[in-house]
Write a protein that holds these residues in place. Structure first.
Motif, PDB file in Angstrom:
ATOM      1  N   ARG A 242       0.852  -1.166  -0.119  1.00  0.00           N
ATOM      2  CA  ARG A 242      -0.063   0.136  -0.036  1.00  0.00           C
ATOM      3  C   ARG A 242       0.843   1.183  -0.034  1.00  0.00           C
ATOM      4  O   ARG A 242       0.757   2.255  -0.598  1.00  0.00           O
ATOM      5  CB  ARG A 242      -1.015  -0.192   1.226  1.00  0.00           C
ATOM      6  CG  ARG A 242      -2.009   0.961   1.105  1.00  0.00           C
ATOM      7  CD  ARG A 242      -2.665   1.233   2.555  1.00  0.00           C
ATOM      8  NE  ARG A 242      -1.647   1.801   3.499  1.00  0.00           N
ATOM      9  CZ  ARG A 242      -1.312   3.138   3.725  1.00  0.00           C
ATOM     10  NH1 ARG A 242      -2.137   4.103   2.878  1.00  0.00           N
ATOM     11  NH2 ARG A 242      -0.729   3.414   4.746  1.00  0.00           N
ATOM     12  N   GLN A 243       1.925   1.066   0.954  1.00  0.00           N
ATOM     13  CA  GLN A 243       2.709   2.285   0.819  1.00  0.00           C
ATOM     14  C   GLN A 243       3.519   2.645  -0.397  1.00  0.00           C
ATOM     15  O   GLN A 243       3.976   3.863  -0.628  1.00  0.00           O
ATOM     16  CB  GLN A 243       3.467   2.441   2.262  1.00  0.00           C
ATOM     17  CG  GLN A 243       2.636   2.295   3.554  1.00  0.00           C
ATOM     18  CD  GLN A 243       3.632   2.815   4.556  1.00  0.00           C
ATOM     19  OE1 GLN A 243       4.651   3.792   4.572  1.00  0.00           O
ATOM     20  NE2 GLN A 243       3.082   2.678   5.687  1.00  0.00           N
ATOM     21  N   LEU A 244       4.047   1.694  -1.037  1.00  0.00           N
ATOM     22  CA  LEU A 244       4.652   1.587  -2.215  1.00  0.00           C
ATOM     23  C   LEU A 244       3.622   1.796  -3.357  1.00  0.00           C
ATOM     24  O   LEU A 244       4.128   1.832  -4.606  1.00  0.00           O
ATOM     25  CB  LEU A 244       5.562   0.412  -2.442  1.00  0.00           C
ATOM     26  CG  LEU A 244       6.663   0.031  -1.756  1.00  0.00           C
ATOM     27  CD1 LEU A 244       7.489  -1.226  -1.697  1.00  0.00           C
ATOM     28  CD2 LEU A 244       7.741   1.251  -1.777  1.00  0.00           C
ATOM     29  N   HIS A 245       2.297   1.792  -3.147  1.00  0.00           N
ATOM     30  CA  HIS A 245       1.429   2.166  -4.274  1.00  0.00           C
ATOM     31  C   HIS A 245       1.474   0.931  -5.355  1.00  0.00           C
ATOM     32  O   HIS A 245       1.616   1.253  -6.427  1.00  0.00           O
ATOM     33  CB  HIS A 245       1.542   3.457  -5.077  1.00  0.00           C
ATOM     34  CG  HIS A 245       1.721   4.665  -4.106  1.00  0.00           C
ATOM     35  ND1 HIS A 245       0.332   4.933  -3.236  1.00  0.00           N
ATOM     36  CD2 HIS A 245       2.588   5.231  -3.627  1.00  0.00           C
ATOM     37  CE1 HIS A 245       0.825   5.610  -2.555  1.00  0.00           C
ATOM     38  NE2 HIS A 245       2.063   6.257  -2.662  1.00  0.00           N
ATOM     39  N   ARG A 246       1.557  -0.229  -4.948  1.00  0.00           N
ATOM     40  CA  ARG A 246       1.815  -1.483  -5.786  1.00  0.00           C
ATOM     41  C   ARG A 246       0.802  -2.517  -5.160  1.00  0.00           C
ATOM     42  O   ARG A 246       0.399  -2.644  -4.056  1.00  0.00           O
ATOM     43  CB  ARG A 246       3.053  -1.868  -5.748  1.00  0.00           C
ATOM     44  CG  ARG A 246       4.174  -1.235  -6.489  1.00  0.00           C
ATOM     45  CD  ARG A 246       4.119  -0.738  -7.905  1.00  0.00           C
ATOM     46  NE  ARG A 246       5.152   0.070  -8.627  1.00  0.00           N
ATOM     47  CZ  ARG A 246       5.126   1.071  -8.662  1.00  0.00           C
ATOM     48  NH1 ARG A 246       4.094   1.751  -8.019  1.00  0.00           N
ATOM     49  NH2 ARG A 246       6.264   1.876  -9.273  1.00  0.00           N
ATOM     50  N   PRO A 247       0.354  -3.467  -6.150  1.00  0.00           N
ATOM     51  CA  PRO A 247      -0.355  -4.494  -5.604  1.00  0.00           C
ATOM     52  C   PRO A 247       0.756  -5.570  -4.968  1.00  0.00           C
ATOM     53  O   PRO A 247       1.861  -5.636  -5.230  1.00  0.00           O
ATOM     54  CB  PRO A 247      -0.986  -5.377  -6.905  1.00  0.00           C
ATOM     55  CG  PRO A 247       0.144  -4.918  -7.975  1.00  0.00           C
ATOM     56  CD  PRO A 247       0.624  -3.337  -7.547  1.00  0.00           C
ATOM     57  N   ALA A 248      -0.023  -6.526  -4.276  1.00  0.00           N
ATOM     58  CA  ALA A 248       0.603  -7.632  -3.542  1.00  0.00           C
ATOM     59  C   ALA A 248      -0.124  -8.688  -3.700  1.00  0.00           C
ATOM     60  O   ALA A 248      -0.507  -9.286  -2.699  1.00  0.00           O
ATOM     61  CB  ALA A 248       0.988  -7.355  -2.133  1.00  0.00           C
ATOM     62  N   ILE A 249      -0.085  -9.460  -4.784  1.00  0.00           N
ATOM     63  CA  ILE A 249      -1.293 -10.400  -5.007  1.00  0.00           C
ATOM     64  C   ILE A 249      -0.878 -11.731  -5.536  1.00  0.00           C
ATOM     65  O   ILE A 249      -1.110 -12.778  -5.658  1.00  0.00           O
ATOM     66  CB  ILE A 249      -2.239  -9.981  -6.074  1.00  0.00           C
ATOM     67  CG1 ILE A 249      -1.705  -9.656  -7.405  1.00  0.00           C
ATOM     68  CG2 ILE A 249      -3.031  -8.886  -5.832  1.00  0.00           C
ATOM     69  CD1 ILE A 249      -2.655  -9.224  -8.569  1.00  0.00           C
ATOM     70  N   ILE A 250       0.816 -11.843  -5.600  1.00  0.00           N
ATOM     71  CA  ILE A 250       1.266 -12.982  -6.086  1.00  0.00           C
ATOM     72  C   ILE A 250       1.766 -13.695  -4.863  1.00  0.00           C
ATOM     73  O   ILE A 250       3.150 -13.389  -4.516  1.00  0.00           O
ATOM     74  CB  ILE A 250       2.363 -12.795  -7.235  1.00  0.00           C
ATOM     75  CG1 ILE A 250       1.736 -12.078  -8.310  1.00  0.00           C
ATOM     76  CG2 ILE A 250       2.833 -13.927  -7.569  1.00  0.00           C
ATOM     77  CD1 ILE A 250       2.565 -11.766  -9.525  1.00  0.00           C
TER      78      ILE A 250
END
Length: 301
Positions: A242-250
């Motif tokens: 969230r803080q890196l503005h990226r998904p974390a879905i893998i």
């Protein structure tokens, strides 16, 4: 009070930053090095051969020992596991025995010796504080003999603090650094099940805690160097993304971690839900008491 501090392990991720912190506070730090000394603030020693000039220790008001091969630096071959153990036990034993062998008037007042929350082994969802017994596994076994090596100094009447460090958070090192690139590329996710608890601490709070413990002449024994709000790996990964503005879905399967990292994967997958009982009771004030503020500081400071 301004102190003369003798430090082992001053060139590591935590050690270099603690030297800066202590010198900025006005303390005089002398660094133990294994090569010939090159600067006025260095002294040579050979802990693998138990060689340390007692006069060097007698000059110090306090001794800090952060020495030890990084547990995440290489795959855990049998040889590297021996190095992880010996690099901790040899340095601690050499310092503790040298301290104990000095006349009482010449001994430093405190030995702040590094340890790790690996002491507790896998605690599952159960929270533990400093009075919990040692757990099982390689890191728990290492921590047990590591801490026992401080006993000569303790028996000689020196205040010994065994700082069981958790996961210090900073973008330049520790457990956080290798997670940043995959998440920035959109390839990150929970590790294994994600249900394992991680007991983190912001780098600034760890430095504050070390300085606090050197000054706190009433604190001795084991101290958990962790924040007050441990998080599961899934929650940790989600907040970091969230803080890196990226998904974390893998997600990264446990088997893949074991293939890639060998024995060290077990440390990543172990659940260690540790609370800072001693620091809390002593009135230590955290700058970053929650994961959100700690990760923000780790990424920006």
């Amino acid at each position: 009070m301004v102190m003369r501090i003798l430090m082992a392990g001053s060139s590591g991720f935590l050690g270099t930053r603690l030297v800066d912190r202590l010198t900025s506070d006005g303390h005089q730090v002398t660094r133990l090095v294994r090569r010939p000394a090159r600067t006025p603030d260095e002294r040579q020693w050979t802990p693998s051969a138990a060689q340390l000039d007692p006069a060097v220790v007698a000059e110090a008001d306090a001794v800090v020992n952060l020495a030890g091969a990084g547990v995440g630096d290489k795959r855990w071959s049998d040889d590297y596991k021996k190095l992880i153990r010996s690099s901790r036990v040899d340095t601690t034993t050499t310092l503790a025995i040298t301290i104990a062998g000095l006349p009482a008037a010449d001994r430093p007042s405190v030995l702040l010796n590094s340890s790790a929350i690996g002491w507790y082994g896998d605690t599952g969802d159960r929270t533990v504080e400093e009075d919990a017994p040692a757990g099982e596994g390689f890191l728990a076994d290492v921590s047990r003999v590591w801490e026992a090596a401080t006993r000569p100094a303790e028996d000689a009447g020196v205040r010994v603090v065994r700082l069981r460090t958790g996961l210090p958070l900073h973008r330049d090192g520790g457990m956080l650094q290798p997670q940043l690139r995959p998440i920035k590329l959109g390839l990150g996710g929970r590790l294994g099940s994600g249900r394992q608890w991680w007991s983190w601490i912001s780098l600034r709070d760890w430095l504050d805690a070390a300085a606090f413990l050197l000054d706190g002449d009433y604190i001795a024994g084991p101290v958990n160097g962790v924040g007050p709000d441990p998080a599961t790996n899934a929650d940790f990964t989600r907040e970091l993304a969230r803080q890196l503005h990226r998904p974390a879905i893998i997600p990264v399967p446990a088997l893949a971690l074991k293939v890639a990292l060998g024995g060290f994967a077990q440390d990543i997958l172990t659940s260690t839900r540790v609370l800072p009982g001693v620091l809390t009771k002593a009135g230590f004030k955290y700058r970053h008491p929650d994961l959100r503020s700690a990760l923000h500081a780790a990424l920006t400071e």
